[in-house]
Every structure is written in structure tokens, then in C-alpha cells.
Design an enzyme around this catalytic site. Structure first.
Site, short mmCIF file in Angstrom:
data_model
loop_
_atom_site.label_atom_id
_atom_site.label_comp_id
_atom_site.label_asym_id
_atom_site.label_seq_id
_atom_site.Cartn_x
_atom_site.Cartn_y
_atom_site.Cartn_z
N GLU A 108 11.26 18.52 -40.56
CA GLU A 108 12.64 18.06 -40.81
C GLU A 108 13.60 19.24 -40.80
O GLU A 108 14.73 19.14 -40.32
CB GLU A 108 12.73 17.37 -42.18
N GLU B 104 11.29 8.86 -33.81
CA GLU B 104 11.84 8.32 -35.06
C GLU B 104 10.86 7.32 -35.67
O GLU B 104 10.69 7.26 -36.88
CB GLU B 104 13.20 7.65 -34.82
N TRP C 116 22.72 7.88 -49.72
CA TRP C 116 22.08 8.63 -50.81
C TRP C 116 22.22 10.12 -50.50
O TRP C 116 22.41 10.51 -49.35
CB TRP C 116 20.61 8.24 -50.94
N THR D 86 8.09 9.27 -37.36
CA THR D 86 8.45 9.81 -38.68
C THR D 86 8.58 8.68 -39.70
O THR D 86 8.26 8.87 -40.88
CB THR D 86 9.75 10.64 -38.63
N HIS E 79 17.09 15.04 -45.27
CA HIS E 79 15.63 14.88 -45.40
C HIS E 79 14.94 16.19 -45.77
O HIS E 79 14.15 16.25 -46.72
CB HIS E 79 15.03 14.31 -44.10
N ASP F 101 15.66 5.60 -43.47
CA ASP F 101 16.60 6.24 -42.54
C ASP F 101 16.00 6.34 -41.15
O ASP F 101 16.65 6.06 -40.14
CB ASP F 101 16.89 7.69 -42.98
N GLU F 102 14.74 6.77 -41.10
CA GLU F 102 14.07 6.95 -39.80
C GLU F 102 14.01 5.63 -39.04
O GLU F 102 14.17 5.58 -37.83
CB GLU F 102 12.65 7.52 -39.98
N GLU G 271 20.12 13.19 -41.07
CA GLU G 271 18.80 13.83 -41.06
C GLU G 271 18.76 15.08 -41.95
O GLU G 271 17.74 15.39 -42.55
CB GLU G 271 18.42 14.24 -39.63
N HIS H 220 17.31 4.91 -37.52
CA HIS H 220 17.52 5.77 -36.35
C HIS H 220 16.67 5.29 -35.17
O HIS H 220 17.11 5.30 -34.03
CB HIS H 220 17.16 7.23 -36.69
#
Ligand code: FE2
Ligand code: FE2
Length: 386
Positions: free
Chosen positions: A125, A216, A80, A219, A166, A248-249, A163, A252
């Protein structure tokens, strides 16, 4: 003199834990302004705490990292981008304005507390250059050339690129909402990147990957909570974008936890001692040196609001620790030398202790019933009760 700034988000309420290196625990939030102009207090830190011969471990794990870590990245074409969640500026002016108007309608019922926390998250971020620098300072895994083909370096560059979306997305959404003072927010980012961070990882990849595993997940938890609150507050788009960042976090977190899991397999004592070391120090939030030019205790105040509205709390800290103890099966870890066993006992008994200490701190706070107002420049100096 060894001075560390350590204000994990939980330190509002989390009492000091016993540890073997008392000195390292004289932690006060240095005025971020000082930190921005001088890095002197951090120079006494042990810069390279991993024995040099252990670099070989990371060299020998390159094949493993290519097979088990790199697949956790997403190909760019499948990722995205911030624009997927934002008003489309290529539309005719009226349609674009209409989309902005809708965005403002959706965010209008969200409370100021929510925006303070979302700004703090966004600022965190946006200090991404600091985090890439930190990872590229870890011995044995750094990107030597800037385009190194080592899987460690490939991961770090692509992780940074993922990242990077974000902060961009949150920043643009906040800008369009009209709810925050962007000049103050931008100044905070400027100060924060200038100030850097001190996570206590000593250029040591063992410590570094324990830190990133925890961070991670932290977050992931925080963005998940801002998603939930956005949904409850009437903005499903904001909820979706926070949830997307949280996903995403999570990916990760999975990558970094896998690395620590592998280190526990190839060097159980070394990895266990590293986990104990980081938990002793407490995990410092990456934006602990934030400053907006006005409030020298900004991070503490932002953390207090995050705790109060349930975006990131002392209980979350204990939950993350428990999750990682379980994920790495630390209680069942065998083949440890004496110092590894000591670290194992400490880490495995820590979460219940944090919870007990937290309960007592909450009880004391309830009895004192002391609330005070704090002005936040990010929301045009409106006052929030802490
Ligand atoms: Fe992020
Ligand atoms: Fe992250």
C-alpha cells in the site's frame, strides 16, 4: 533482450501457461537491489502499445466517466480516516497509553506469520507513488497538468487520496503493536518506491484498466482475509480496519471493472485482446520488487507465507479470473474479430486450467514434503517455516 520480472503471488505454485509471446515469459525475480539501482532491463518494453487514434475513445468517454465512474468515489467528508481506528494522541498521556496498551493486548496472540503478511500488505500500500505514476503514464487518461479537470484525472487523484489512508493506517497500527521491526519495514518501503514496478501495461489504458480491475479485487480478497484472521486471532479492531480497507478496494474494483466493461462495449475486440494479453502475462503483484536490504527473495517468501495462511492463494487468483469472466460476460461476448475470439477462448478456459495445474503442483509439494525455514527481518529475524 526482453526481460520482465513477474512474480505474481501465485507463482510459487502456478506453473507457466502456454502463450503466444514466449519471450515475455522468461520471468525471474530480479534481485530487487539491481532493479533499484538500474531500470535498464525494462527499457526494451514496448512503451506505447495503444494505437494513437484510440486516445479518441477515452476523450469521447469523458461524459460517461463523469456519470458512471466518479460517483464511485466517496466525498472526503464521508470518508473514514486512519485516526478513527487508532489510539487518540489528544487524550491525556495516561489515557493514550492505556489505549496503546489495549492495542498491544489485542495483537499479542496473533502469530508472527500474520505480521509478516500484514507488513507485506502495508508495504504494498505504501508504494502508492508508483501506482499513481503508472496510471498517469497511461495514454489518453493521464493527468496532463496535475490539476486537470478531465474525469480520468479527477478519478486518479481522488483514488490516490483514498488509497493513501490504507498504508498510513496499517503502518501506524503496526508501529503501535510493537510486533515488527519498523526500521526494516521503512527500509523496505524506501527500496520498493525506488525500484518501481513493471506490471506489463505498456502505457496502454486498455491493459492498465484490466490490470487495476484484477489488482483491486486481489487486494479486496487479501484485506478481507487479514480481517477474518484478525478476528479469529482476538483483535476485533484490527479486523474492522482491515475490513474497512477491503470495502474501499471493492469500490475501486467496481470502478475499474466498469471502465473495462464499457471498453468491451465500444471496442469489443480491442478490449478482449487486452484482457487476453494481461492474463497471458499473468497479473504481477505491484510489490514484486520488494527488498529489505537482506533477503533478495523477500517477495517470494512473503508470498509463500500469504499462501500458507490463506491470505492470498493460487486459488484466489483463479477465483478472481472467474469472477471477472462472469462480471464482463466474456463467454457471451459477440462481434469479435479473429484475434478477439482467440483471446476469448484463452481467457474463458484459463481458470479451470490454473486450478488443475495448481492441484498437480500441490500434490508434488505434498510428496516432497520439503519445508525450510526463512528469516524475516520485519519480525526481528525470527524464522518461519515455509
Ligand atoms: Fe489499498
Ligand atoms: Fe487498491
Amino acid at each position: 533482450m526482453q526481460i520482465r520480472t513477474c512474480h505474481s503471488i501465485t507463482t510459487q505454485t502456478l506453473p507457466q501457461l502456454p502463450c503466444s509471446s514466449r519471450k515475455a515469459h522468461h520471468r525471474h525475480l530480479l534481485p530487487p537491489l539491481n532493479a533499484a539501482v538500474s531500470a535498464a532491463p525494462f527499457k526494451a518494453r514496448k512503451a506505447h502499445s495503444m494505437p494513437p487514434e484510440k486516445k479518441e475513445i477515452f476523450k469521447s468517454l469523458e461524459g460517461w466517466a463523469s456519470e458512471w465512474v466518479l460517483p464511485l468515489l466517496k466525498p472526503v467528508e464521508q470518508c473514514w480516516q486512519p485516526q478513527n481506528f487508532l489510539p487518540d494522541p489528544s487524550l491525556p498521556h495516561e489515557e493514550f497509553s492505556h489505549q496503546v496498551k489495549e492495542l498491544r493486548e489485542r495483537t499479542k496472540e496473533l502469530p508472527d506469520e500474520y505480521f509478516v503478511v500484514l507488513v507485506g500488505d502495508m508495504v504494498t500500500e505504501d508504494a502508492l507513488p508508483t501506482y499513481q505514476t503508472m496510471i498517469n503514464n497511461l495514454d489518453g487518461v493521464k493527468d496532463d497538468s496535475g490539476t486537470s479537470p478531465s474525469p480520468w484525472a479527477v478519478w486518479t487523484r481522488a483514488w490516490t487520496a483514498e488509497e493513501n489512508r490504507h498504508g498510513d493506517l496499517l503502518r501506524t497500527y503496526l508501529y503501535l503493536s510493537g510486533r515488527v521491526d519498523m526500521a526494516k519495514v521503512e527500509k523496505t518501503v524506501h527500496y520498493l518506491i525506488s525500484a518501481g514496478m513493471d506490471p506489463g501495461t505498456d502505457n496502454n489504458p486498455y491493459l492498465g484498466f484490466v490490470y487495476t480491475s484484477f489488482q483491486e479485487r486481489a487486494t479486496f480478497v487479501a484485506h478481507g482475509n487479514t480481517a477474518r484472521l484478525a478476528k479469529e486471532g482476538g483483535d476485533p479492531v484490527l479486523a474492522r480496519l482491515c475490513g474497512t480497507i477491503a470495502a474501499d478496494e471493492k469500490r475501486h474494483e467496481n470502478a475499474y471493472s466498469r471502465i473495462v466493461e464499457k471498453l468491451l462495449e465500444v471496442d469489443p475486440t480491442g478490449a478482449m485482446v487486452a484482457i487476453g494479453n494481461m492474463m497471458e502475462k499473468k497479473i504481477t503483484m505491484p510489490a514484486h520488487l520488494m527488498y529489505d536490504g537482506d533477503d533478495p527473495r523477500l517477495f517470494e517468501h512473503y508470498s509463500a507465507v500469504a499462501q500458507r495462511i490463506g491470505v492470498y492463494t493460487a486459488n484466489d487468483y483463479a477465483d478472481i479470473l472467474e469472477f471477472l469472466v462472469e462480471r464482463w460476460r466474456l463467454e457471451k461476448l459477440e462481434g469479435l474479430m479473429a484475434e478477439g475470439k482467440r483471446a476469448q477462448d484463452f481467457v474463458c478456459g484459463l481458470a479451470p486450467r490454473i486450478r488443475r495445474l495448481q492441484e498437480r503442483a500441490d500434490e508434488r509439494a505434498r510428496k516432497m514434503k520439503k519445508h525450510h525455514g526463512v528469516k524475516f527481518s520485519w519480525i526481528f529475524n525470527k524464522e518461519l517455516l515455509l
